[in-house]
Design a protein around this motif. Structure first.
Motif, PDB file in Angstrom:
ATOM      1  N   PRO A 167      33.949  45.500  36.282  1.00 22.72           N
ATOM      2  CA  PRO A 167      34.585  44.774  35.173  1.00 22.72           C
ATOM      3  C   PRO A 167      36.083  45.076  35.092  1.00 22.72           C
ATOM      4  CG  PRO A 167      32.559  45.864  34.445  1.00 22.72           C
ATOM      5  CD  PRO A 167      32.843  46.366  35.831  1.00 22.72           C
ATOM      6  N   GLY A 168      36.814  44.188  34.416  1.00 22.57           N
ATOM      7  CA  GLY A 168      38.262  44.321  34.337  1.00 22.57           C
ATOM      8  C   GLY A 168      38.719  45.630  33.732  1.00 22.57           C
ATOM      9  N   TRP A 169      38.031  46.110  32.685  1.00 21.72           N
ATOM     10  CA  TRP A 169      38.463  47.355  32.035  1.00 21.72           C
ATOM     11  C   TRP A 169      38.252  48.562  32.956  1.00 21.72           C
ATOM     12  CZ3 TRP A 169      34.966  51.303  31.128  1.00 21.72           C
ATOM     13  CH2 TRP A 169      33.600  50.970  31.179  1.00 21.72           C
ATOM     14  N   VAL A 170      37.222  48.498  33.821  1.00 26.75           N
ATOM     15  CA  VAL A 170      37.016  49.572  34.794  1.00 26.75           C
ATOM     16  C   VAL A 170      38.117  49.532  35.850  1.00 26.75           C
ATOM     17  CG1 VAL A 170      35.451  50.502  36.543  1.00 26.75           C
ATOM     18  CG2 VAL A 170      34.528  49.599  34.403  1.00 26.75           C
ATOM     19  N   GLN A 171      38.483  48.333  36.280  1.00 24.88           N
ATOM     20  CA  GLN A 171      39.583  48.200  37.241  1.00 24.88           C
ATOM     21  C   GLN A 171      40.880  48.770  36.671  1.00 24.88           C
ATOM     22  OE1 GLN A 171      39.988  44.206  38.824  1.00 24.88           O
ATOM     23  NE2 GLN A 171      37.774  43.839  38.710  1.00 24.88           N
ATOM     24  N   ALA A 172      41.124  48.539  35.387  1.00 24.65           N
ATOM     25  CA  ALA A 172      42.342  49.047  34.752  1.00 24.65           C
ATOM     26  C   ALA A 172      42.360  50.570  34.754  1.00 24.65           C
ATOM     27  CB  ALA A 172      42.444  48.512  33.326  1.00 24.65           C
ATOM     28  N   ILE A 173      41.215  51.198  34.464  1.00 23.25           N
ATOM     29  CA  ILE A 173      41.147  52.658  34.475  1.00 23.25           C
ATOM     30  C   ILE A 173      41.394  53.185  35.889  1.00 23.25           C
ATOM     31  CG2 ILE A 173      39.617  54.641  34.161  1.00 23.25           C
ATOM     32  CD1 ILE A 173      38.252  53.086  31.908  1.00 23.25           C
ATOM     33  N   GLN A 233      43.089  51.897  38.292  1.00 18.79           N
ATOM     34  CA  GLN A 233      44.481  51.711  38.711  1.00 18.79           C
ATOM     35  C   GLN A 233      45.456  52.657  38.015  1.00 18.79           C
ATOM     36  OE1 GLN A 233      45.632  47.310  39.454  1.00 18.79           O
ATOM     37  NE2 GLN A 233      43.814  47.180  38.157  1.00 18.79           N
TER      38      GLN A 233
END
Length: 283
Positions: free
Chosen positions: A198-204, A206
């Protein structure tokens, strides 16, 4: 010559000696190579699976990420463990008692550990090139990218290894870092494309150097078309350099203050107290 410069040169010599001792020690080599050996074996067994949307082997895609994990484990975590153990047995106290001894000690530890990082990267890389299809070691840009990603990656993580080693009260205290490290490993894209999360996991993912070191190594070793499986369908070299550079600046800005504070608090009574506590744990 400036006394600090002399201490740094002495540290470089110490680092060279420690590296030579490590590469001739079966125990040290086993510790550096055990994780990538196991991980590469697992990925080899999964080589028949493909990266979603491509015909490229998932096992081959994971090789650079596994090497990136080894860089972080052999760099940041091993340096933190070494500093913590040297505090417990009084090695750091003896360095403190020598003029500019802490400078020489830290330069030596960082030099020796950086050398072991390179050994831990290159030794598993050679069999990987034979076991996994699709990796590209025969291009000049592969080695150029590997060089700058590793240089920036080590600069980004090793100051924080020194900080962790300074803050941990004991080697066992570093265990609290294990859980978040395992979580970062899972979401960093080392074993599976990060775009599947999910997008929020990708943000973490990065936000931390591990993802960017892995991305840089993938850009060096994998075919250009595999960038389609990455965020933004790009290898994002500029972003990689910027994020790792920011982490390096932050680490080198914070580490000296933390290390000075740690060195000031070192004393014979503190070492004795830690030894007594360690003996109680053994009993």
């Amino acid at each position: 010559m400036n006394p600090r410069a002399k201490a740094a040169l002495a540290g470089l010599r110490r680092g060279r000696i420690e590296l030579r001792q490590s590469v001739t020690s079966a125990q040290d080599l086993w510790g550096a190579l055990f994780f990538p050996a196991v991980a590469l074996l697992v990925m080899y067994l999964l080589r028949g699976r493909t990266v979603p949307g491509t015909a490229f082997s998932l096992g081959s895609q994971a090789v650079p990420g596994i090497l990136a994990l080894n860089v972080v484990l052999n760099g940041m975590m091993a340096l933190a463990m070494t500093l913590t153990m040297d505090r417990e047995d009084g090695t750091l106290l003896r360095a403190k008692a020598t003029p500019n001894g802490v400078i020489g000690y830290l330069v030596g530890k960082i030099t020796g550990r950086a050398g072991m990082v390179l050994v831990g990267l290159l030794v598993p890389l050679v069999p990987s090139l034979l076991l996994f299809d699709g990796l590209r070691p025969d291009r000049l840009d592969t080695w150029l990218i590997l060089a700058w990603v590793l240089a920036l990656g080590l600069a980004a993580i090793m100051p924080f290894g020194a900080i962790l080693g300074s803050l941990a009260s004991s080697a066992q205290g570093l265990g609290v870092v294990t859980v978040p490290m395992m979580a970062l490993m899972a979401i960093s894209g080392a074993f599976y494309p990060v775009t599947a999360f999910p997008g929020w996991v990708q943000a973490i993912a990065q936000a931390f150097p591990l993802y960017w070191i892995g991305l840089g190594l993938r850009s060096a070793l994998l075919p250009a078309g595999l960038s389609a499986a990455e965020i933004g369908a790009s290898w994002r070299h500029l972003e990689t350099a910027a994020v790792l550079g920011l982490w390096a600046v932050a680490g080198f800005a914070a580490a000296p203050a933390v290390l000075r504070r740690m060195a000031r608090r070192e004393s014979g009574s503190a070492v004795a107290a830690r030894r007594a506590k360690a003996m109680q744990r053994l009993m």
